[in-house]
Every structure is written in C-alpha cells, then in structure tokens.
Motif scaffolding. Structure first.
Motif, mmCIF file in Angstrom:
data_model
loop_
_atom_site.group_PDB
_atom_site.id
_atom_site.type_symbol
_atom_site.label_atom_id
_atom_site.label_comp_id
_atom_site.label_asym_id
_atom_site.label_seq_id
_atom_site.Cartn_x
_atom_site.Cartn_y
_atom_site.Cartn_z
ATOM 1 N N LEU A 5 26.304 9.264 6.115
ATOM 2 C CA LEU A 5 25.200 9.433 7.073
ATOM 3 C C LEU A 5 25.422 10.946 7.505
ATOM 4 C CD1 LEU A 5 24.705 7.251 10.233
ATOM 5 C CD2 LEU A 5 25.336 9.755 10.660
ATOM 6 N N THR A 6 24.380 11.679 7.734
ATOM 7 C CA THR A 6 24.290 12.937 8.195
ATOM 8 C C THR A 6 23.454 13.152 9.198
ATOM 9 O OG1 THR A 6 22.198 13.437 6.552
ATOM 10 C CG2 THR A 6 24.455 13.858 5.770
ATOM 11 N N VAL A 7 23.876 14.137 10.151
ATOM 12 C CA VAL A 7 23.289 14.271 11.555
ATOM 13 C C VAL A 7 23.070 15.742 11.482
ATOM 14 C CG1 VAL A 7 23.222 14.124 14.081
ATOM 15 C CG2 VAL A 7 24.150 12.135 12.576
ATOM 16 N N VAL A 8 21.887 16.337 11.724
ATOM 17 C CA VAL A 8 21.723 17.785 11.847
ATOM 18 C C VAL A 8 20.804 18.106 13.069
ATOM 19 C CG1 VAL A 8 20.811 19.919 10.824
ATOM 20 C CG2 VAL A 8 21.923 18.079 9.489
ATOM 21 N N GLY A 9 20.836 19.013 13.826
ATOM 22 C CA GLY A 9 20.040 19.321 15.116
ATOM 23 C C GLY A 9 20.724 20.225 15.781
ATOM 24 N N GLN A 10 19.941 20.528 16.996
ATOM 25 C CA GLN A 10 20.538 21.374 18.011
ATOM 26 C C GLN A 10 21.538 20.800 18.793
ATOM 27 O OE1 GLN A 10 18.997 24.404 18.345
ATOM 28 N NE2 GLN A 10 20.304 25.166 19.919
ATOM 29 N N ASP A 11 22.503 21.144 19.071
ATOM 30 C CA ASP A 11 23.769 20.647 19.415
ATOM 31 C C ASP A 11 23.467 20.279 21.267
ATOM 32 O OD1 ASP A 11 26.526 19.956 19.904
ATOM 33 O OD2 ASP A 11 26.851 21.640 21.102
ATOM 34 N N LYS A 12 23.864 19.205 21.569
ATOM 35 C CA LYS A 12 23.818 18.797 23.050
ATOM 36 C C LYS A 12 24.908 17.602 23.147
ATOM 37 C CE LYS A 12 20.342 15.320 23.364
ATOM 38 N NZ LYS A 12 19.273 14.833 23.823
ATOM 39 N N GLY A 14 26.716 14.126 23.692
ATOM 40 C CA GLY A 14 26.125 12.756 23.517
ATOM 41 C C GLY A 14 25.913 12.139 22.102
ATOM 42 N N ILE A 15 25.811 13.385 21.128
ATOM 43 C CA ILE A 15 25.263 12.893 19.834
ATOM 44 C C ILE A 15 26.353 11.943 19.291
ATOM 45 C CG2 ILE A 15 24.737 13.742 17.718
ATOM 46 C CD1 ILE A 15 23.533 16.611 18.868
ATOM 47 N N VAL A 16 27.426 12.411 18.941
ATOM 48 C CA VAL A 16 28.476 11.656 18.581
ATOM 49 C C VAL A 16 28.710 10.429 19.193
ATOM 50 C CG1 VAL A 16 30.847 11.494 17.873
ATOM 51 C CG2 VAL A 16 29.819 13.704 17.695
ATOM 52 N N GLU A 39 26.648 28.448 15.746
ATOM 53 C CA GLU A 39 25.565 29.148 16.512
ATOM 54 C C GLU A 39 24.573 28.064 17.152
ATOM 55 O OE1 GLU A 39 23.522 32.388 14.524
ATOM 56 O OE2 GLU A 39 25.587 33.106 13.908
ATOM 57 N N GLY A 40 25.330 27.115 17.557
ATOM 58 C CA GLY A 40 24.230 25.954 18.317
ATOM 59 C C GLY A 40 23.706 25.032 17.694
ATOM 60 N N HIS A 41 23.872 25.122 16.445
ATOM 61 C CA HIS A 41 23.293 23.850 15.573
ATOM 62 C C HIS A 41 24.497 23.183 15.146
ATOM 63 C CE1 HIS A 41 19.661 26.110 15.237
ATOM 64 N NE2 HIS A 41 20.222 27.089 14.852
ATOM 65 N N PHE A 42 24.261 21.510 15.507
ATOM 66 C CA PHE A 42 25.193 20.574 15.307
ATOM 67 C C PHE A 42 24.993 20.315 13.716
ATOM 68 C CE2 PHE A 42 26.124 16.153 15.447
ATOM 69 C CZ PHE A 42 27.503 16.224 15.890
ATOM 70 N N LEU A 66 16.935 6.422 16.541
ATOM 71 C CA LEU A 66 17.776 7.047 17.468
ATOM 72 C C LEU A 66 17.835 8.806 17.330
ATOM 73 C CD1 LEU A 66 20.081 6.855 19.247
ATOM 74 C CD2 LEU A 66 21.729 6.668 17.113
ATOM 75 N N GLY A 67 17.432 9.498 16.067
ATOM 76 C CA GLY A 67 17.425 10.695 15.988
ATOM 77 C C GLY A 67 16.501 11.366 16.697
ATOM 78 N N GLN A 68 15.234 10.782 16.747
ATOM 79 C CA GLN A 68 13.885 11.215 17.372
ATOM 80 C C GLN A 68 14.238 11.208 18.824
ATOM 81 O OE1 GLN A 68 10.923 8.573 16.324
ATOM 82 N NE2 GLN A 68 10.108 10.110 14.499
ATOM 83 N N ASN A 69 15.085 10.260 19.391
ATOM 84 C CA ASN A 69 15.293 9.994 20.764
ATOM 85 C C ASN A 69 16.464 11.388 21.182
ATOM 86 O OD1 ASN A 69 13.803 7.852 21.148
ATOM 87 N ND2 ASN A 69 15.417 6.523 20.920
ATOM 88 N N LEU A 70 17.261 11.582 20.146
ATOM 89 C CA LEU A 70 18.437 12.556 20.417
ATOM 90 C C LEU A 70 17.821 14.073 20.096
ATOM 91 C CD1 LEU A 70 21.578 10.643 19.003
ATOM 92 C CD2 LEU A 70 21.001 11.316 21.529
#
Length: 88
Positions: A5-12, A14-16, A39-42, A66-70
């Motif tokens: 499973l991979t997750v990539v996006g802007q850090d915020k 609650g993602i984990v 640099e802010g990318h999770f 879920l990714g779209q929501n996050l």
C-alpha cells in the motif's frame, strides 16, 4: 495475500490514523511501515496482509475514495504484481 500500500500527498494531520483505521476495519494487518515527510510532501509505504477471501479490487476502490477525502493518492497492489512491475 501480501500486498503493498502506498500513500502520497501533501502532509496533514490524521493520514496515518485514517488509513490504519480503514485497514483494521477490513481485517488487514500491517506487517511493515515506512513513512517520511519531505518538504511538506507525505509518503508512506506499507506491507500488509490481506485476508484471502477479500476482494482486492473493492478494497482498492474504497482506499482510492478515502484518498480523495484525505487529498492524497492511495494505491494497493498485490505484492507479486508490485514486484513484477519493479524488477529490472
């Protein structure tokens, strides 16, 4: 079956937590996890154990939602497919 499973996006915040909560609800065990923020990318990669009777396509679709929501991109691939995609 094992999957990646991979997750990539802007850090915020609650993602984990949200991804882990979803996996627990599906009976998916996290075998290994790596994450970093650059640099802010999770980015996060997990090796997971998906119950054999599970519908991987359905779970992938729910994770994409879920990714779209996050506001991140979440992908789940069978470990064998992932290995074949990344062999030299």
């Amino acid at each position: 079956m094992k999957a990646i499973l991979t997750v990539v996006g802007q850090d915020k915040v609650g993602i984990v937590a949200e991804v882990s909560r979803f996996l627990a609800e599906q009976g998916i065990n996290i075998l290994d996890i790596s994450q970093t923020i650059l640099e802010g990318h999770f980015t996060m990669m997990m090796a997971v154990q998906v119950p054999e009777q599970s519908d991987l396509q359905l779970i992938s679709a729910k994770l994409a939602e879920l990714g779209q929501n996050l506001k991140v991109e979440i992908n789940l691939r069978n470990e064998e497919v992932y290995r074949a995609m990344h062999q030299l």
